[in-house]
Design a protein around this motif. Structure first.
Motif, PDB file in Angstrom:
ATOM      1  N   PHE A  23      36.842  63.428  66.190  1.00 42.80           N
ATOM      2  CA  PHE A  23      35.525  63.822  66.112  1.00 42.80           C
ATOM      3  C   PHE A  23      35.076  64.108  67.709  1.00 42.80           C
ATOM      4  N   GLY A  24      35.587  63.027  68.586  1.00 38.85           N
ATOM      5  CA  GLY A  24      35.147  63.075  69.939  1.00 38.85           C
ATOM      6  C   GLY A  24      35.910  64.388  70.578  1.00 38.85           C
ATOM      7  N   GLN A  25      37.179  64.660  70.306  1.00 40.36           N
ATOM      8  CA  GLN A  25      38.064  65.663  70.894  1.00 40.36           C
ATOM      9  C   GLN A  25      37.598  66.983  70.178  1.00 40.36           C
ATOM     10  N   ARG A  26      37.337  67.167  68.814  1.00 38.25           N
ATOM     11  CA  ARG A  26      37.163  68.287  68.180  1.00 38.25           C
ATOM     12  C   ARG A  26      35.955  68.684  67.761  1.00 38.25           C
ATOM     13  N   GLY A  27      35.092  67.672  67.506  1.00 31.98           N
ATOM     14  CA  GLY A  27      33.715  67.914  66.863  1.00 31.98           C
ATOM     15  C   GLY A  27      33.736  67.885  65.560  1.00 31.98           C
ATOM     16  N   TYR A  28      32.547  67.689  64.685  1.00 29.25           N
ATOM     17  CA  TYR A  28      32.484  67.448  63.354  1.00 29.25           C
ATOM     18  C   TYR A  28      33.241  68.618  62.646  1.00 29.25           C
ATOM     19  N   SER A  29      32.952  70.028  62.776  1.00 25.82           N
ATOM     20  CA  SER A  29      33.564  71.084  62.129  1.00 25.82           C
ATOM     21  C   SER A  29      34.883  71.184  62.426  1.00 25.82           C
ATOM     22  N   GLY A  30      35.412  70.878  63.428  1.00 24.95           N
ATOM     23  CA  GLY A  30      36.865  71.277  64.038  1.00 24.95           C
ATOM     24  C   GLY A  30      37.717  70.058  63.592  1.00 24.95           C
ATOM     25  N   THR A  31      37.242  69.115  62.718  1.00 24.68           N
ATOM     26  CA  THR A  31      38.021  67.887  62.210  1.00 24.68           C
ATOM     27  C   THR A  31      38.254  68.022  60.778  1.00 24.68           C
ATOM     28  N   THR A  32      39.386  67.771  60.198  1.00 30.21           N
ATOM     29  CA  THR A  32      39.546  67.642  58.814  1.00 30.21           C
ATOM     30  C   THR A  32      40.111  66.396  58.383  1.00 30.21           C
ATOM     31  N   LEU A  33      39.972  66.078  57.030  1.00 33.41           N
ATOM     32  CA  LEU A  33      40.513  65.016  56.718  1.00 33.41           C
ATOM     33  C   LEU A  33      42.142  64.551  56.712  1.00 33.41           C
ATOM     34  N   ARG A  34      42.653  65.816  56.751  1.00 33.45           N
ATOM     35  CA  ARG A  34      44.228  66.250  56.827  1.00 33.45           C
ATOM     36  C   ARG A  34      44.485  65.585  58.488  1.00 33.45           C
ATOM     37  N   LEU A  35      43.742  66.167  59.370  1.00 33.35           N
ATOM     38  CA  LEU A  35      44.028  65.897  60.828  1.00 33.35           C
ATOM     39  C   LEU A  35      43.761  64.324  60.725  1.00 33.35           C
ATOM     40  N   ILE A  36      42.698  63.737  60.210  1.00 34.17           N
ATOM     41  CA  ILE A  36      42.405  62.348  60.505  1.00 34.17           C
ATOM     42  C   ILE A  36      43.433  61.339  59.882  1.00 34.17           C
ATOM     43  N   ALA A  37      44.197  61.953  58.712  1.00 33.85           N
ATOM     44  CA  ALA A  37      45.156  61.077  58.077  1.00 33.85           C
ATOM     45  C   ALA A  37      46.446  61.047  58.814  1.00 33.85           C
ATOM     46  N   ALA A  38      46.564  62.266  59.501  1.00 37.63           N
ATOM     47  CA  ALA A  38      47.740  62.412  60.440  1.00 37.63           C
ATOM     48  C   ALA A  38      47.750  61.662  61.672  1.00 37.63           C
ATOM     49  N   GLU A  39      46.449  61.594  62.164  1.00 35.83           N
ATOM     50  CA  GLU A  39      46.360  60.730  63.389  1.00 35.83           C
ATOM     51  C   GLU A  39      46.406  59.316  62.993  1.00 35.83           C
ATOM     52  N   ALA A  40      46.104  58.918  61.719  1.00 35.26           N
ATOM     53  CA  ALA A  40      45.967  57.538  61.387  1.00 35.26           C
ATOM     54  C   ALA A  40      47.396  56.995  60.902  1.00 35.26           C
TER      55      ALA A  40
END
Length: 206
Positions: A23-40
């Motif tokens: 969210f800090g890098q991409r903002g709310y709209s640019g962040t998806t749960l898929r991206l968050i899962a991959a990051e986590a």
């Protein structure tokens, strides 16, 4: 293999940390749960175990900056009503600025809200909480202004709420400006200067 409560807590925290970064890098709209899962380093399943959707996860992220200020307000209401208003105002401002310096979760969450959030219907619950927090902060500062005036038998024409709005805007302005360009001011070394300047606003409009 059965997941323990400790495993679940670690997974939740890893999701929170990943979401804070994205969210800090991409903002709310640019962040998806898929991206968050991959990051986590997990699938989307564990995310849904803890959060119903992206909006609920975002609310949890923003709570890291909202809850400490809500707690400060409550602490003031519970234990500071008879204290010197100048001392309370100084302590409030000092602790706000200390949170920025010392609490990375508070700092990152606050910056996401101020600089990386599009205020759309998707984040309406978070925005409602933020508006309520703003109103509570201004009411708290207004009470300090009124008590200060009573103690000094001052009856100025400028409404206390207007002065309180200026006090709130000052702290928000320092916060926002520091996020955008931290090299312009050494917040650690200048903290007491900002606290003193904040106190000047307490007596504004007299």
């Amino acid at each position: 293999m059965r997941r323990t409560k400790e495993d679940a807590a670690k997974t939740r925290q890893s999701v929170i940390d990943a979401a804070l970064r994205l969210f800090g890098q991409r903002g709310y709209s640019g962040t998806t749960l898929r991206l968050i899962a991959a990051e986590a380093g997990c699938s989307r399943g564990p995310i849904y175990w803890h959060f119903a959707n992206k909006e609920e996860l975002f609310e949890a992220i923003l709570a890291y900056s909202q809850l400490p200020l809500e707690n400060l307000i409550k602490e003031y209401q519970d234990s500071h009503e008879q204290d010197d208003p100048d001392a309370v105002a100084a302590d409030f401002a000092r602790r706000w600025l200390r949170l920025l310096l010392e609490d990375a979760y508070f700092r990152d969450s606050f910056e996401i809200f101020l600089n990386k959030t599009e205020f759309t219907e998707e984040v309406s619950k978070t925005l409602q909480r933020e508006r309520a927090l703003t109103a509570s902060l201004i009411a708290t500062f207004s009470g300090l202004v009124e008590r200060s005036r009573v103690l000094r038998d001052i009856h100025p024409a400028q409404p206390a709420q207007t002065v309180a709005f200026a006090m709130y805007s000052y702290l928000m302005g320092v916060t926002q400006s520091w996020f955008l360009y931290p090299e312009l001011a050494n917040l650690e070394n200048s903290l007491e200067y900002f606290v003193t300047d904040f106190l000047r606003l307490l007596r504004a409009g007299e």
